[in-house]
Enzyme design. Structure first.
Site, PDB file in Angstrom:
ATOM      1  N   ALA A  39      15.807 -17.856   9.138  1.00  0.00           N
ATOM      2  CA  ALA A  39      14.440 -18.055   9.621  1.00  0.00           C
ATOM      3  C   ALA A  39      13.931 -16.776  10.266  1.00  0.00           C
ATOM      4  O   ALA A  39      14.637 -16.132  11.039  1.00  0.00           O
ATOM      5  CB  ALA A  39      14.393 -19.203  10.618  1.00  0.00           C
TER       6      ALA A  39
ATOM      7  N   HIS B 106       0.847  -1.193   0.000  1.00  0.00           N
ATOM      8  CA  HIS B 106       0.000   0.000   0.000  1.00  0.00           C
ATOM      9  C   HIS B 106       0.879   1.238   0.000  1.00  0.00           C
ATOM     10  O   HIS B 106       1.894   1.300   0.703  1.00  0.00           O
ATOM     11  CB  HIS B 106      -0.912   0.002   1.227  1.00  0.00           C
ATOM     12  CG  HIS B 106      -1.944  -1.078   1.176  1.00  0.00           C
ATOM     13  ND1 HIS B 106      -3.151  -0.915   0.555  1.00  0.00           N
ATOM     14  CD2 HIS B 106      -1.926  -2.348   1.637  1.00  0.00           C
ATOM     15  CE1 HIS B 106      -3.843  -2.032   0.652  1.00  0.00           C
ATOM     16  NE2 HIS B 106      -3.116  -2.926   1.296  1.00  0.00           N
TER      17      HIS B 106
END
Length: 163
Positions: A129, A85
């Site tokens: 990770a 956005h």
């Protein structure tokens, strides 16, 4: 007994759904493995190279193009998105921008990592990770953290590595 039948039926439907989604991808190389509960959004914008594996519950959302190279290992719960956005108006609704994401060859993306719009990940790199990758990643490096930063370079024995 009825619960077992319902669970079997549910598992069959999950696998069928993944196969349908994979067929809708723009390109799928040979020996690609897509684990259970992977979700592809706008699959016609997504390409996956040969010998790549995508782990359980990963979410790959193409608005812009996503190109995943060959020999990639994408762990479970990875998110790859191409849409963001814009913040230059009062409303976020409908005010979006699509940016392509490119993941090179022989890339390992750790569990729970997030690859954000516009990112290019270089060949032979590792994403730790839980990392949130907001900027391009050079080839032959390990990145980790929020936001992801280079932890160290990868020594490639024998030259340039796999092409």
């Amino acid at each position: 007994m009825l619960i077992k039948i319902i669970n079997k039926f549910y598992n069959i439907l999950k696998r069928v759904n993944i196969k349908v989604q994979v067929r809708e991808l723009y390109f799928v190389g040979k020996n690609v493995i897509v684990k259970d509960e992977v979700m592809f959004v706008n699959p016609s914008k997504i390409s996956i190279g040969d010998f790549t594996m995508i782990g359980e519950r990963s979410y790959i959302r193409g608005g812009g193009r996503i190109v995943i190279g060959e020999y990639c290992q994408i762990a479970n719960n990875v998110i790859i998105v191409t849409t963001n956005h814009l913040t230059n108006s009062e409303l976020y609704y409908g005010n979006i921008e699509n940016q392509d994401v490119t993941i090179g060859n022989n890339v390992w993306i750790g569990s729970g990592a997030k690859i954000m719009p516009g990112v290019r990940v270089g060949d032979n790199s590792i994403i730790g990770a839980g990392a949130v990758v907001t900027k391009d990643v050079q080839r032959d490096v390990i990145v980790a953290g929020v936001p992801a930063k280079v932890i160290r370079k990868i020594l490639v024995i024998g030259g340039e590595g796999k092409k």
